[in-house]
Every structure is written in C-alpha cells, then in structure tokens.
Design a protein around this motif. Structure first.
Motif, PDB file in Angstrom:
ATOM      1  N   LYS A   1      41.827  17.396  46.839  1.00  0.00           N
ATOM      2  CA  LYS A   1      40.460  17.004  46.468  1.00  0.00           C
ATOM      3  C   LYS A   1      40.289  15.476  46.504  1.00  0.00           C
ATOM      4  O   LYS A   1      39.277  14.969  46.991  1.00  0.00           O
ATOM      5  CB  LYS A   1      40.145  17.539  45.075  1.00  0.00           C
TER       6      LYS A   1
ATOM      7  N   LEU B   1      34.315  24.266  48.950  1.00  0.00           N
ATOM      8  CA  LEU B   1      35.220  23.115  48.984  1.00  0.00           C
ATOM      9  C   LEU B   1      36.678  23.576  49.006  1.00  0.00           C
ATOM     10  O   LEU B   1      37.500  23.013  49.728  1.00  0.00           O
ATOM     11  CB  LEU B   1      34.965  22.180  47.798  1.00  0.00           C
ATOM     12  N   SER B   2      36.991  24.620  48.262  1.00  0.00           N
ATOM     13  CA  SER B   2      38.381  25.117  48.244  1.00  0.00           C
ATOM     14  C   SER B   2      38.819  25.560  49.647  1.00  0.00           C
ATOM     15  O   SER B   2      39.976  25.345  50.036  1.00  0.00           O
ATOM     16  CB  SER B   2      38.520  26.278  47.258  1.00  0.00           C
TER      17      SER B   2
ATOM     18  N   LEU C   1      39.482  22.426  51.730  1.00  0.00           N
ATOM     19  CA  LEU C   1      40.779  21.845  51.377  1.00  0.00           C
ATOM     20  C   LEU C   1      41.917  22.659  51.979  1.00  0.00           C
ATOM     21  O   LEU C   1      42.891  22.098  52.487  1.00  0.00           O
ATOM     22  CB  LEU C   1      40.927  21.754  49.853  1.00  0.00           C
TER      23      LEU C   1
ATOM     24  N   LYS D   1      30.313  17.389  50.090  1.00  0.00           N
ATOM     25  CA  LYS D   1      30.314  18.411  51.141  1.00  0.00           C
ATOM     26  C   LYS D   1      29.149  18.164  52.104  1.00  0.00           C
ATOM     27  O   LYS D   1      29.281  18.356  53.304  1.00  0.00           O
ATOM     28  CB  LYS D   1      30.211  19.798  50.496  1.00  0.00           C
TER      29      LYS D   1
ATOM     30  N   PHE E   1      39.989  14.382  50.009  1.00  0.00           N
ATOM     31  CA  PHE E   1      38.677  14.748  50.536  1.00  0.00           C
ATOM     32  C   PHE E   1      37.651  13.680  50.163  1.00  0.00           C
ATOM     33  O   PHE E   1      36.904  13.193  51.012  1.00  0.00           O
ATOM     34  CB  PHE E   1      38.224  16.121  50.005  1.00  0.00           C
ATOM     35  N   TYR E   2      37.630  13.298  48.879  1.00  0.00           N
ATOM     36  CA  TYR E   2      36.642  12.327  48.412  1.00  0.00           C
ATOM     37  C   TYR E   2      36.949  10.907  48.880  1.00  0.00           C
ATOM     38  O   TYR E   2      36.083  10.033  48.800  1.00  0.00           O
ATOM     39  CB  TYR E   2      36.482  12.413  46.890  1.00  0.00           C
TER      40      TYR E   2
END
Length: 194
Positions: A37, A26-27, A30, A47, A40-41
C-alpha cells in the motif's frame, strides 16, 4: 526498460479491462502488481489517479494501433479501412471476444459519474471519428462515394457500429458478431474490391 510506475499501469490496465474500474479493488491492484500500500501511494495519490493513467495508456495503445499504424499511413483509403477493421477484429480475438473494447467499457462505466474520464474518453472517440472522416473524404475525392454523402455522419456511424458490435460480441462472447458487422461495413463502402 519500463519504470515501476509504467509497470503498475500496464498490469492494472488488464485488470480494469477485464473487470471494470469500479469492480477493481485496491487489494487486487496490490496483488497483481506485487506492491504494498505504501508503495502504491508513492506512485499514485488514489485509485482514481491510477485509473486516469490507465485511460491515457489504453488510449495511447489504440491511437498507435489504429491511427499511427493504419489511418495516418500513405495507403489507399480502402486499405486503411480494411486494415482498421482487421486490426479491431484481431484485438478482440486476443481476448477470445470476451472483454470488449477497453475504452468503450470505460465509457459505459464512467461517463455518467466522472466528467474528467468522460471528456478524455470522448476526446479519443472524436479523434477516431475525425480520422475515419478523413479516410471517407479520400474515398469521396477518388470518386468511390457520392458527393452528397455527409462524411461526418458516416464516420460517426462507422465508429458507433464498430463499438456496438464489440459490445454485442462481448455479450454473446462470439467473435462472429463483430465479423458480421465489419462485413456490413466492408460491403457498404465496397472495401472488398481492393
């Protein structure tokens, strides 16, 4: 202009293609997309949901390149197969023969563990085999292949040869491996005589 969601899918598709779904953190997502974050959500619940969208995107690209632009065109079956093989080689050259087939890579990585990904990817390969079968049927109808040829088996074999060649090419990081296999396919179907 692409939406932010589409931009994220595009950028992450390259990341997943080069290092795989499981290895993509995830990092890294991003970082490559330049979002936080929370953002993203806002676009994806997980993911896995993003990976599902990436698979849809990669399949759409392959279907446009191979189906819409080549196999569905009103050209001779030999031209269709030659152009398909040329396009596949060109796609691999763009990545210096190092990254392989994005859908094939995901098939190897996810098929054992994720039924949804497996079905989606399998459906793409089924459609590709069907398009190749239709083209081989055309060769047969034009008298360029014997009537006793099982075109379904030949289509499945051709797609498997291509994907196997891409896998071996990726392993050796040598485009000549793919070219050698496409030459065998061209010889098998007399495609050089267009």
């Amino acid at each position: 202009m692409a939406s932010k969601r589409e931009e994220i899918i595009y950028k992450v598709s390259s990341l997943i293609h080069s290092q795989g779904y499981e290895n993509t953190k995830l990092s890294e997502i991003l970082q490559v997309t330049g979002i936080g974050k929370g953002q993203f959500y806002h676009y994806f619940s997980s993911k896995r949901e993003l990976a599902d969208a990436v698979i849809d995107y990669l399949i759409a690209i392959m279907e446009e390149a191979l189906f819409e632009n080549i196999l569905d065109q009103p050209i001779s079956p030999k031209e269709k197969l030659n152009q398909m093989l040329d396009e596949i080689c060109d796609m691999q050259m763009e990545n210096q023969a190092k990254r392989g087939c994005p859908i094939g890579n995901l098939a190897i990585e996810t098929s054992e563990h994720d039924p949804m990904f497996r079905e989606k990817i399998s459906s793409f390969f089924d459609r590709w085999e069907h398009k190749v079968k239709q083209t081989i049927d055309e060769l047969q109808q034009e008298g360029m292949l014997g009537q006793n040829i099982d075109t379904t088996k030949h289509a499945r074999s051709m797609v498997a040869m291509i994907e196997g060649a891409i896998l071996r090419m990726k392993n050796k990081q040598d485009i000549q491996v793919l070219r050698d296999i496409t030459d065998v396919i061209r010889h098998e179907y007399n495609l050089k005589e267009v």
